[in-house]
Scaffold this motif. Sequence first.
Motif, short mmCIF file in Angstrom:
data_model
loop_
_atom_site.label_atom_id
_atom_site.label_comp_id
_atom_site.label_asym_id
_atom_site.label_seq_id
_atom_site.Cartn_x
_atom_site.Cartn_y
_atom_site.Cartn_z
N SER A 1 0.80 -1.22 0.00
CA SER A 1 0.00 0.00 0.00
C SER A 1 0.84 1.27 0.00
O SER A 1 0.29 2.37 -0.17
CB SER A 1 -0.94 0.02 1.21
N SER B 1 -2.93 9.00 -1.87
CA SER B 1 -4.31 8.56 -2.06
C SER B 1 -5.34 9.67 -1.84
O SER B 1 -6.51 9.51 -2.18
CB SER B 1 -4.63 7.38 -1.13
N LYS C 1 -4.66 1.40 -1.12
CA LYS C 1 -4.79 2.09 0.16
C LYS C 1 -5.49 1.16 1.14
O LYS C 1 -6.34 0.36 0.75
CB LYS C 1 -5.57 3.40 0.00
N ASN D 1 -5.60 2.54 -5.28
CA ASN D 1 -5.36 3.97 -5.14
C ASN D 1 -5.54 4.59 -6.52
O ASN D 1 -4.72 4.38 -7.42
CB ASN D 1 -3.94 4.21 -4.62
N TYR E 1 -2.58 6.39 -8.22
CA TYR E 1 -1.28 5.73 -8.45
C TYR E 1 -0.82 5.97 -9.88
O TYR E 1 -1.59 5.84 -10.84
CB TYR E 1 -1.38 4.25 -8.15
#
Length: 539
Positions: A60, A102, A210, A226, A229
Amino acid sequence: MKKLLATLMIGASAVLLAACGNKTSSSKRRSVSLMQTAELLSLDTSNHADFTTWNTLENSMEGLYRANKNNEPAPASATSVVKPTNHGLTYTFHLRQNAKWSNGDPLTAQDFVTAWRRSVSPTAKSGYNYIFSGIKNADAITASKKSPKTLGAYALNKHTLQVKLEHPMPYFNKMMVLPAFFPENSTALKKFGSKYGTASKYMYYNGPFKVTGWNGTNDNWTLKRNKYYYDKKAIHLDELKYSVVKDANTAHELFDQKKLDDATITGVTAKGLQKNQDLIHERKAGTYYLRLNLRSGQPLANQKMRQAVSLVLNRQQLTKDVLADGSEPAYTYTSRDLAKDPTTGKDFAEETTPSDPYDVAKAKKLWAQGVKEAGQKGTVKMNVVGDDQTITKNVAQFVQASIKKSLPDAQVTVKSLPAKGQQSAEQTGSFDMEQVFWLADFADPISFMSILQSSNPQDYGKYKDNYFDKQYQEASSSHAAEVKQYWQNMRNLQDRLNTTMPVVPLYQMVESHLVNPNLKGVLRHPVGEDDYTRAYLSH
């Protein structure tokens, strides 16, 4: 990782069962579940470090690098693997300009600086501030002699991070894959304050996923994509679902019920499944061992008594009959397969293995001498503290029985505690022997040796040996870039441990996993955490 040394656990992944899918079809199953063998206690790397935390954050969060399929550093938040300048003392990292958190914030060099200053601070609770040693002023900061603001990590601009070292560290790039060096979102730190990392909602994440659904105490949580990303096309799964499974038999049952697709199994369960077509063995450069309490007045403060404890343990019997999961005997604190000594061409652990690791007759003599030296009268009472996993209990009972059988007037009590309880016992020194696991952070023996130097905050057994400290200091400073001298220091360190015995190696981890053959793309690293971020489900 440190992976908190109090915990004898390693994370395993599992896939939620449903119809099989492939990595390109959006109509197929895209949910994966990850099994952990202990509770999640925190997500704040500055104030906590254990396997569950790091395994969760590995998927994460994202540091400067990730480990690739060859277990080498590869660009992640940084655009390239950096070559040092200034005679090996300066590393300049350029960050991806499209990397985001995020919550939509851009990832900045200051996020790394802020995180590292928190983590190196003497008030950091992770026990991992030592890992920054070698970076300019890190040791002085940890010793409260300088401010964290003087750390040799600088945000030259929004996307340029520069790190200055006090001496060359040839393994520095390897270290940058560690969760200890992950960034922390400055907005989140200010917004959440003391709550930062205590629940999934009190953090922001810069990796492919996340964390959601963790309230600080529950045993289930989910990683969801996320949306910010930078490399979304490389991510094939929508969810990684975690649950805590401590018992190997339960893990096997869940696998058979198609509720787990990657189940870690041990002991009797593993022994009966070694020919199962879904079984894989995952070799790890990690050692399970007993940390001994060397504090004055404690039963094992005497060196000869410590040596005796080690000599009565038949590690072949332990791995064959108790573990039965492919794990191998460990005769040195440093694990095999970690590194090859370039000056000899030999595996480092093998070349430093003692000649007599199991010798009951010798143990009895040493025990008698040690008891007399220590002035012990009557029964020598000791405890062995570990977590409450089934396999941990089984190993503790083996240690208990071995000592009772071979050492006269020795009595061992087994204490199996929840993760928080063991952590408390560890930090307060409320143990005689503690079951511990160390998985190398990077592929070099110094990753093992560092936590036994007397100034290390993780030296919970209070091992203090001037010769050991001197050899470590030379290896981590003046000899760091001198190959021949460096590896001589490494051999001296391991040989010293073989004699002074502050830790008793038990076995080297070779994990047995029952794995759904449709789970592909997992990077199973012998050093560090396994990476599921690019995993997918095939037909």
